[in-house]
Design a protein around this motif. Structure first.
Motif, PDB file in Angstrom:
ATOM      1  N   ILE A 483       0.836  -1.208   0.000  1.00 56.01           N
ATOM      2  CA  ILE A 483       0.000   0.000   0.000  1.00 56.01           C
ATOM      3  C   ILE A 483       0.867   1.252   0.000  1.00 56.01           C
ATOM      4  O   ILE A 483       0.432   2.337  -0.396  1.00 56.01           O
ATOM      5  N   ALA A 484       2.146   1.096   0.425  1.00 55.12           N
ATOM      6  CA  ALA A 484       3.069   2.237   0.428  1.00 55.12           C
ATOM      7  C   ALA A 484       3.341   2.742  -0.981  1.00 55.12           C
ATOM      8  O   ALA A 484       3.765   3.889  -1.158  1.00 55.12           O
ATOM      9  N   PHE A 485       3.110   1.911  -1.993  1.00 55.85           N
ATOM     10  CA  PHE A 485       3.302   2.335  -3.373  1.00 55.85           C
ATOM     11  C   PHE A 485       2.127   3.166  -3.881  1.00 55.85           C
ATOM     12  O   PHE A 485       2.200   3.741  -4.960  1.00 55.85           O
ATOM     13  N   GLY A 486       1.026   3.199  -3.133  1.00 56.52           N
ATOM     14  CA  GLY A 486      -0.106   4.023  -3.498  1.00 56.52           C
ATOM     15  C   GLY A 486       0.006   5.406  -2.864  1.00 56.52           C
ATOM     16  O   GLY A 486       0.762   5.629  -1.919  1.00 56.52           O
ATOM     17  N   ALA A 499      -4.409   6.194  -5.296  1.00 59.11           N
ATOM     18  CA  ALA A 499      -4.031   5.901  -6.683  1.00 59.11           C
ATOM     19  C   ALA A 499      -2.668   5.222  -6.728  1.00 59.11           C
ATOM     20  O   ALA A 499      -1.767   5.524  -5.952  1.00 59.11           O
ATOM     21  N   PHE A 500      -2.549   4.285  -7.670  1.00 63.15           N
ATOM     22  CA  PHE A 500      -1.293   3.591  -7.930  1.00 63.15           C
ATOM     23  C   PHE A 500      -0.839   3.933  -9.348  1.00 63.15           C
ATOM     24  O   PHE A 500      -1.660   4.023 -10.267  1.00 63.15           O
ATOM     25  N   LYS A 501       0.464   4.115  -9.525  1.00 64.02           N
ATOM     26  CA  LYS A 501       0.991   4.363 -10.853  1.00 64.02           C
ATOM     27  C   LYS A 501       0.840   3.107 -11.717  1.00 64.02           C
ATOM     28  O   LYS A 501       0.754   1.997 -11.208  1.00 64.02           O
ATOM     29  N   GLU A 502       0.870   3.325 -13.018  1.00 66.23           N
ATOM     30  CA  GLU A 502       0.663   2.211 -13.955  1.00 66.23           C
ATOM     31  C   GLU A 502       1.713   1.115 -13.783  1.00 66.23           C
ATOM     32  O   GLU A 502       1.401  -0.072 -13.867  1.00 66.23           O
ATOM     33  N   GLU A 503       2.952   1.516 -13.485  1.00 64.80           N
ATOM     34  CA  GLU A 503       4.003   0.512 -13.336  1.00 64.80           C
ATOM     35  C   GLU A 503       3.891  -0.271 -12.033  1.00 64.80           C
ATOM     36  O   GLU A 503       4.605  -1.247 -11.816  1.00 64.80           O
ATOM     37  N   HIS A 504       3.007   0.175 -11.139  1.00 64.25           N
ATOM     38  CA  HIS A 504       2.787  -0.527  -9.869  1.00 64.25           C
ATOM     39  C   HIS A 504       1.478  -1.300  -9.879  1.00 64.25           C
ATOM     40  O   HIS A 504       0.823  -1.446  -8.844  1.00 64.25           O
ATOM     41  N   GLU A 505       1.089  -1.812 -11.050  1.00 66.16           N
ATOM     42  CA  GLU A 505      -0.184  -2.527 -11.195  1.00 66.16           C
ATOM     43  C   GLU A 505      -0.247  -3.758 -10.302  1.00 66.16           C
ATOM     44  O   GLU A 505      -1.296  -4.092  -9.756  1.00 66.16           O
TER      45      GLU A 505
END
Length: 558
Positions: A483-486, A499-505
């Protein structure tokens, strides 16, 4: 005029029929006791003796001197029926006489007694081809049949016959004839024709016939018409259009040993022999079926008919049972796929390469372990994601495991088992938290520390890394790190949008799973004392980026 072997050597009595012991015993007993039914259904695959049995029964019930339930074939009635010069025994093909008018015309004729025989016998072949109206007309006859009338209905698809017809008939099931019985009959007929064949020829023909004596006799007929006194195995393979056992073993050995080049060379050799790829697909599948049986059975001789048993045993020792099942599964799909392929050779070669690159569980475990070691040593999340894409694509393409299994394995390999001290730059930037910075919102017991404070998006963003660390401290290690990537993007009406970046799908998919939907809302309620609904989205390049910069209301979609 030349007479085909299956007609020339058609059995003339029940005792001469190959196989079908239960059917023969029952029919003979009915003839001996005089307990004849008005309707019979003979059902079974092609070439198993249905029409022959019907012809024999038509003579037996009308024979003046039956012998143990068999027709004598010497009395006047038998001779007339054999010559097909009597009108009381009628053969019909339902494929070409399947209309209601045909059966109505039949209905008008059957009411009259036979001219010279005891029974009128109607043999209707392929009866399942009758139309619905024709079946209804036939049902009217079967409901109240005349005493002198017998119907013998032959079919290869009994499921298409209405239940009302089935319930008014005696059903006899004609089984596939065994390879041993077909072989013995072929030897006998070859001897009567004053010709000879290699023993392997009879076995090959019997196996290719799939339990149908008529098919076997048709192949033998074609072989015996050659201007040769002795028929070799090579002659038989040319007629059947199949590859030699040596080439089959060469191909199967290369597939078992995962040798791509040898597999393709073997396929090319078989292609040069003129073998159709449809035939080859069926043949190699049967070959691996025999290999599987040799691998699993103590005494495979009972159901594996081959003179190459030692070669099968030698090859079976080189392959595990699990690998055999994987190969057979791919070949099974190939046999279906190749029927509708435009370029059959390409499809066959593609599947051969797929077999050679198969992955089994042991290989999978080794590759997962190697992936873990690389992730831990390089500490690069982007590398991990790229490795996973190649890794999962390769495994799924080889039909070894399902995608969900790969994802679960990756969760264990990359996320859940990821060491907290791993040298991963993104995690350092997003999830590393100094304990000294935690005390301003969270006490040691994780309870609310700032009661009365206004909850805003800025407040959540400033607390975000500490919230992630709190999840980890509550044993939600994988969720806390992912969740830290969001990033919290919007907070309104107690709805928090992350929101998450596209590369962090991958991390988005992990956190948005329905099984984990309550983890973050429960924490937020503990920290801020209010119910907050959490919604997650994946940012795509393009429109989402414009919305972030200019605002959603200012972007007009085309």
């Amino acid at each position: 005029m030349y007479k085909a072997l299956y007609r020339k050597y058609r059995p003339q009595t029940f005792d001469e029929m190959c196989g079908q012991e239960a059917v023969k015993a029952s029919l003979k007993n009915q003839v001996k006791t005089g307990e004849i039914s008005h309707a019979y259904i003979f059902q079974g695959t092609r070439g198993t003796g249905k029409t022959s049995a019907a012809k024999i029964l038509s003579r037996a019930v009308n024979c003046l001197h039956p012998v143990d339930g068999n027709p004598c074939n010497e009395c006047e009635n038998c001779k007339q029926i054999l010559k097909e010069s009597v009108l009381d025994v009628v053969e019909m093909d339902a494929a070409s006489n399947n209309g209601v008018d045909d059966i109505r015309e039949l209905k008008e004729k059957v009411i009259y007694p036979p001219q010279s025989l005891k029974y009128k016998v109607y043999i209707i072949d392929e009866v399942h081809m009758l139309s619905k109206g024709a079946f209804n007309a036939l049902l009217k006859i079967l409901e109240e049949p005349p005493k002198h009338l017998i119907f013998i209905l032959a079919t290869t698809e009994i499921q298409k016959i209405p239940a009302t017809i089935l319930s008014r008939s005696q059903k006899f099931n004609f089984k596939r004839i065994s390879i041993e019985e077909i072989t013995e009959n072929l030897k006998k007929i070859t001897s009567l024709e004053k010709k000879s064949c290699d023993d392997e020829v009879f076995t090959l023909i019997a196996k290719s016939a799939d339990g149908a004596m008529r098919d076997a006799l048709s192949v033998l007929d074609q072989l015996l018409t050659k201007n040769k006194e002795h028929i070799t195995l090579k002659d038989a393979m040319e007629v059947l259009g199949i590859s030699s056992s040596e080439l089959l073993f060469s191909l199967s050995k290369a597939l078992v040993e995962k040798n791509v080049s040898e597999s393709l060379f073997a396929i090319d050799e078989i292609y040069k022999e003129g073998v159709e790829f449809n035939t080859l697909a069926s043949q190699i599948l049967s070959h691996f079926r025999d290999l599987l049986l040799v691998k699993t059975l103590k005494d495979p001789n009972k159901i594996v008919y081959t003179t190459y048993l030692n070669e099968f045993r030698e090859l079976a020792a080189k392959v595990d049972l699990e690998e055999l099942l994987i190969i057979i599964d791919i070949l099974k799909n190939l046999s279906v796929e190749i029927k509708y392929a435009d370029n059959k050779r390409v499809v066959f070669e593609m599947n051969a390469i797929k077999i050679c690159n198969r992955v089994i569980k042991d290989d999978l475990a080794l590759r997962v372990k190697a992936l873990e070691e690389k992730i831990n040593s390089f500490g690069d999340v982007n590398f991990a994601l790229n490795s996973f894409k190649d890794f999962s694509k390769d495994i799924v393409n080889n039909n070894s495991v399902k995608t969900t299994n790969v994802e679960n394995q990756l969760n264990k390999s990359i996320v859940n088992d990821m060491k907290s001290d791993a040298n991963i730059n993104d995690l350092k930037d997003n999830a590393s938290i100094e304990k000294s910075n935690q005390s301003d919102i969270i006490e040691d017991n994780g309870k609310v520390h700032n009661e009365g404070a206004t909850i805003t998006l800025e407040k959540i963003n400033s607390d975000w890394q500490k919230l992630c660390q709190e999840l980890i401290s509550r044993k939600y290690n994988g969720f806390g790190r992912n969740i830290a990537f969001g990033k919290p993007m919007k907070f309104q009406d107690n709805i928090l949008e992350i929101a998450f970046k596209e590369e962090h799908e991958f991390f988005y998919n992990f956190c948005s799973d329905s099984e984990r939907k309550n983890i973050l809302p429960d924490l937020l309620k503990d920290i801020y004392g209010i119910d907050i609904d959490v919604r997650m989205k994946l940012q795509k390049s393009g429109i989402d980026k414009l919305e972030e910069i200019f605002g959603k209301n200012n972007i007009e979609e085309i």
